[in-house]
Design a protein around this motif. Structure first.
Motif, mmCIF file in Angstrom:
data_model
loop_
_atom_site.group_PDB
_atom_site.id
_atom_site.type_symbol
_atom_site.label_atom_id
_atom_site.label_comp_id
_atom_site.label_asym_id
_atom_site.label_seq_id
_atom_site.Cartn_x
_atom_site.Cartn_y
_atom_site.Cartn_z
ATOM 1 N N ASN A 1 -41.914 -7.176 41.903
ATOM 2 C CA ASN A 1 -40.904 -6.224 42.041
ATOM 3 C C ASN A 1 -39.766 -6.797 42.593
ATOM 4 O O ASN A 1 -39.629 -7.350 43.649
ATOM 5 C CB ASN A 1 -41.519 -5.187 42.798
ATOM 6 C CG ASN A 1 -42.615 -4.497 42.206
ATOM 7 O OD1 ASN A 1 -42.614 -3.753 40.938
ATOM 8 N ND2 ASN A 1 -43.963 -4.678 42.578
ATOM 9 N N ILE A 2 -38.440 -6.725 41.808
ATOM 10 C CA ILE A 2 -37.491 -7.191 42.277
ATOM 11 C C ILE A 2 -36.758 -6.594 43.293
ATOM 12 O O ILE A 2 -36.480 -7.200 44.497
ATOM 13 C CB ILE A 2 -36.450 -7.299 40.958
ATOM 14 C CG1 ILE A 2 -37.060 -8.242 39.971
ATOM 15 C CG2 ILE A 2 -34.957 -7.868 41.236
ATOM 16 C CD1 ILE A 2 -36.274 -8.222 38.607
ATOM 17 N N ALA A 3 -36.464 -5.271 43.234
ATOM 18 C CA ALA A 3 -35.743 -4.532 44.353
ATOM 19 C C ALA A 3 -36.328 -3.403 44.310
ATOM 20 O O ALA A 3 -35.822 -2.147 43.981
ATOM 21 C CB ALA A 3 -34.238 -4.491 44.219
ATOM 22 N N PRO A 4 -37.576 -2.986 44.905
ATOM 23 C CA PRO A 4 -38.317 -2.041 44.946
ATOM 24 C C PRO A 4 -37.774 -0.671 45.554
ATOM 25 O O PRO A 4 -37.150 -1.037 46.829
ATOM 26 C CB PRO A 4 -39.669 -2.160 45.244
ATOM 27 C CG PRO A 4 -39.632 -3.373 46.338
ATOM 28 C CD PRO A 4 -38.455 -4.231 45.538
ATOM 29 N N ASN A 5 -37.678 0.432 45.288
ATOM 30 C CA ASN A 5 -37.297 1.751 45.677
ATOM 31 C C ASN A 5 -38.203 2.291 46.872
ATOM 32 O O ASN A 5 -39.140 1.609 46.982
ATOM 33 C CB ASN A 5 -36.451 2.915 44.851
ATOM 34 C CG ASN A 5 -37.855 3.121 43.875
ATOM 35 O OD1 ASN A 5 -38.923 3.215 44.345
ATOM 36 N ND2 ASN A 5 -37.580 3.812 42.677
ATOM 37 N N LEU A 6 -37.991 3.127 47.539
ATOM 38 C CA LEU A 6 -38.843 3.613 48.384
ATOM 39 C C LEU A 6 -40.170 4.171 47.978
ATOM 40 O O LEU A 6 -41.478 3.837 48.373
ATOM 41 C CB LEU A 6 -38.284 5.007 49.157
ATOM 42 C CG LEU A 6 -39.311 5.705 50.296
ATOM 43 C CD1 LEU A 6 -39.503 4.629 51.502
ATOM 44 C CD2 LEU A 6 -38.310 6.837 50.821
ATOM 45 N N GLU A 7 -40.242 4.757 46.814
ATOM 46 C CA GLU A 7 -41.681 5.361 46.067
ATOM 47 C C GLU A 7 -42.395 4.073 45.773
ATOM 48 O O GLU A 7 -43.681 4.168 45.975
ATOM 49 C CB GLU A 7 -41.137 6.093 45.016
ATOM 50 C CG GLU A 7 -42.468 6.704 44.109
ATOM 51 C CD GLU A 7 -42.124 7.414 42.973
ATOM 52 O OE1 GLU A 7 -43.148 7.761 42.317
ATOM 53 O OE2 GLU A 7 -40.808 7.528 42.751
ATOM 54 N N GLN A 8 -41.634 2.813 45.081
ATOM 55 C CA GLN A 8 -42.475 1.675 44.979
ATOM 56 C C GLN A 8 -43.002 0.928 46.041
ATOM 57 O O GLN A 8 -43.987 0.396 46.095
ATOM 58 C CB GLN A 8 -41.338 0.999 44.139
ATOM 59 C CG GLN A 8 -40.837 1.260 42.799
ATOM 60 C CD GLN A 8 -40.033 0.893 41.942
ATOM 61 O OE1 GLN A 8 -39.076 0.096 42.580
ATOM 62 N NE2 GLN A 8 -40.089 0.338 40.540
ATOM 63 N N LYS A 9 -42.080 0.940 47.123
ATOM 64 C CA LYS A 9 -42.404 0.164 48.285
ATOM 65 C C LYS A 9 -43.759 0.926 48.776
ATOM 66 O O LYS A 9 -44.878 0.282 49.459
ATOM 67 C CB LYS A 9 -41.371 0.337 49.329
ATOM 68 C CG LYS A 9 -40.161 -0.588 49.086
ATOM 69 C CD LYS A 9 -39.151 -0.629 50.103
ATOM 70 C CE LYS A 9 -38.059 -1.702 49.875
ATOM 71 N NZ LYS A 9 -36.838 -1.608 50.686
ATOM 72 N N ALA A 10 -43.772 2.210 48.746
ATOM 73 C CA ALA A 10 -45.018 3.107 49.360
ATOM 74 C C ALA A 10 -46.168 2.357 48.600
ATOM 75 O O ALA A 10 -47.290 2.337 49.045
ATOM 76 C CB ALA A 10 -44.692 4.535 49.389
#
Length: 306
Positions: A151-160
């Motif tokens: 994942n290149i630059a994950p957003n908050l939902e993706q980080k969770a």
């Protein structure tokens, strides 16, 4: 006894994963494009240690040539192209003929295309993320780094979701309630630094039970995440500071540099898997050693469902 508790008696922690995988019920690994000397070394050693059974997909003639010097009874399925080898290996996992997928001498995008196929792929609706477990010389525990490759630059939902994937991996190797440090350049929340905002949000999500089976505290800089002395010097007191098991990086560049720094400068050993699919995926680099591929196999087998 957990992996962490074994540290007192065993300085080769990744070897303990091999032991753990050996003790589990026998599983099968589907290898896509197995015509690679380092892959074959890892497969043969894993077979000799009774870690798993293997199905090797790829150019049968080339695979047989690489296996000539070994005593083996490994099944080979011929595939004319790497794309077909990937398709057949993924289908084997999809139909439960195999429990783990392993990348051989094949471009990552080719095997991922098969993994993400809507008809026979291994998607679950969750994000796929790279999770690497490191054994670092003179360090007192295993360290997990995520995500250094997907994942290149994950957003908050993706980080969770990346955290949830890493927690699942940690628990499968005996770290029952891992401590997670979302990394940033500073320890305080700064409105112009997205990494700090996401770290703070993940900490709140954890406290509210939205991310469970772990403890999250951030933002934390790398030194405060892994060194109790550094954390105390800066007056940071938490259940995670200086004791992190999982380091969540903010972007792929940070993860990639940290990953390779540990290998090339710190001489760390590592095993890595792709989590979030229907089965663990061993997606090591073609430049990785057979030792690294063996550790990655052991990690994947520990994570595979019985």
């Amino acid at each position: 006894m957990t992996v962490q508790e074994e540290r007192v008696d065993d300085n080769l922690l990744l070897d303990s994963l091999i032991e753990k995988a050996t003790q589990a019920s026998t599983k099968t690994v589907a290898v896509a494009a197995a015509e690679d000397s380092e892959v074959i070394k890892a497969v043969v050693e894993a077979s000799e240690r009774n870690l798993a059974q293997f199905i090797l997909y790829g150019n049968q003639e080339k695979i047989n040539m690489l296996l000539e010097s070994y005593n083996h009874n490994i099944r080979i399925v011929h595939a004319e192209t790497t794309a077909l080898a990937a398709e057949l290996a993924v289908k084997a996992v999809f139909t439960k003929e195999a429990d783990v997928l392993m990348k051989g001498n094949i471009p990552t995008n080719t095997i991922l295309k098969a993994v993400l196929n809507k008809e026979y792929g291994l998607r679950t609706g969750n994000i796929l993320s790279h999770t690497a477990v490191f054994e670092i010389p003179d360090y007192d525990r295993l360290i997990i780094i995520t995500d250094a490759a997907m994942n290149i630059a994950p957003n908050l939902e993706q980080k969770a979701q990346i955290v949830k994937n890493a927690v699942s991996i940690a628990r499968s190797i005996g770290i029952d309630h891992p401590k997670v440090a979302p990394l940033a350049a500073v320890e305080s929340v700064n409105p112009v630094m997205d990494a700090t905002l996401d770290a703070a949000a993940l900490t709140v999500m954890n406290k509210r039970g939205q991310i469970s089976s772990c403890i999250i505290d951030g933002p934390l800089a790398l030194d405060n995440a892994v060194s109790i002395m550094a954390a105390e010097h800066k007056g940071i007191h938490s259940d995670v500071a200086g004791k992190a098991d999982i380091l969540l990086v903010p972007t792929i560049e940070v993860g990639n540099v940290l990953y390779k720094s540990l290998i090339y400068f710190a001489k760390a050993k590592t095993g890595a898997v792709i989590a979030g699919a229907k089965a663990p995926i061993v997606l090591t680099s073609r430049a990785d050693s057979s030792e690294s591929k063996l550790y990655s196999l052991a990690l994947a087998l520990c994570c595979a469902k019985n």
